[in-house]
Design a protein around this motif. Structure first.
Motif, short mmCIF file in Angstrom:
data_model
loop_
_atom_site.label_atom_id
_atom_site.label_comp_id
_atom_site.label_asym_id
_atom_site.label_seq_id
_atom_site.Cartn_x
_atom_site.Cartn_y
_atom_site.Cartn_z
N SER A 56 0.84 -1.20 0.00
CA SER A 56 0.00 0.00 0.00
C SER A 56 0.87 1.25 0.00
N LEU A 57 0.29 2.34 -0.48
CA LEU A 57 0.93 3.65 -0.51
C LEU A 57 0.04 4.61 0.26
N PHE A 61 4.98 7.19 1.57
CA PHE A 61 5.80 6.02 1.92
C PHE A 61 5.06 4.77 1.47
N MET A 62 5.81 3.66 1.39
CA MET A 62 5.24 2.38 1.00
C MET A 62 5.20 1.46 2.21
N LEU A 63 4.16 0.64 2.31
CA LEU A 63 4.05 -0.38 3.33
C LEU A 63 3.88 -1.74 2.66
N THR A 75 5.82 -6.14 8.83
CA THR A 75 5.52 -4.88 8.17
C THR A 75 6.84 -4.24 7.77
N ILE A 76 6.96 -3.90 6.50
CA ILE A 76 8.17 -3.25 5.99
C ILE A 76 7.77 -1.87 5.50
N TYR A 77 8.39 -0.86 6.10
CA TYR A 77 8.14 0.54 5.77
C TYR A 77 9.29 1.04 4.91
N SER A 78 8.99 1.73 3.82
CA SER A 78 10.02 2.37 3.00
C SER A 78 9.59 3.81 2.79
N GLY A 79 10.33 4.72 3.42
CA GLY A 79 9.99 6.14 3.34
C GLY A 79 11.06 6.97 4.02
#
Length: 177
Positions: A56-57, A61-63, A75-79
């Motif tokens: 999801s966006l 950031f992306m999850l 859960t992987i967060y990229s931001g």
């Protein structure tokens, strides 16, 4: 014509065997994925067999979310602005051997958090695993061990064989009787 047919057969076999087309069966390890199918700014990973990922966006950031077998969630967060997941926790540094700004993690037994920051304009990666048990810890460890280091290059990404999270998640500590 024979060469084209043989090449097509080799590529088809490699894709069925989940190997890149240039890998040989002798060099591939069955227990570790030899490829990535999810790419973030600074790392890539392969979704373990049998798991699915929800992407999801929510904002800027992306999850990436996965459920582990037997319970537990990844859960992987990229931001750019992850929460202060490691604040107040006893942390350890990742033994990456790579030049990076920050790679540290905390493992309380049931909850695991890791922050990976290469510095500069790249996104920060925050991996949160909740509900770890003896049953699902091996799958979570395999997921983390399979991450590769990557660098964004404009609209493309280049990944290396470097595995920055290899060995960060260990077997559960058992109490002695």
């Amino acid at each position: 014509m024979k060469t084209a047919t043989l090449l097509a057969a080799a590529i088809a076999f490699a894709s069925m065997a989940n190997l890149p087309a240039n890998a040989s069966a002798a060099t591939a390890k069955a227990e570790e994925p030899q490829f990535c199918n999810v790419y973030l700014d600074t790392v890539c990973f392969s979704v373990p067999v049998g798991l699915s990922v929800d992407v999801s966006l929510p904002m800027d950031f992306m999850l990436y979310k996965m459920s582990l077998p037997g319970g537990g969630k990844v859960t992987i967060y990229s931001g750019y602005n992850p929460e202060n997941a490691l604040e107040g926790k006893t942390t350890q540094k990742c033994a990456t051997g790579m030049k990076i700004e920050r790679c540290e993690f905390a493992d309380s037994g049931k909850v695991f958090d890791l922050i990976y920051d290469t510095g500069g304009m790249a996104h920060i990666t925050h991996i949160h695993i909740d509900g770890l048990t003896d049953t699902n810890r091996g799958v979570a460890r395999s997921l983390l061990d399979g991450f590769h280091a990557c660098t964004s290059q404009g609209i493309s990404i280049a990944c290396t064989p470097e595995r920055p999270f290899r060995g960060v998640l260990r077997e559960a500590k058992r109490d002695k009787p």
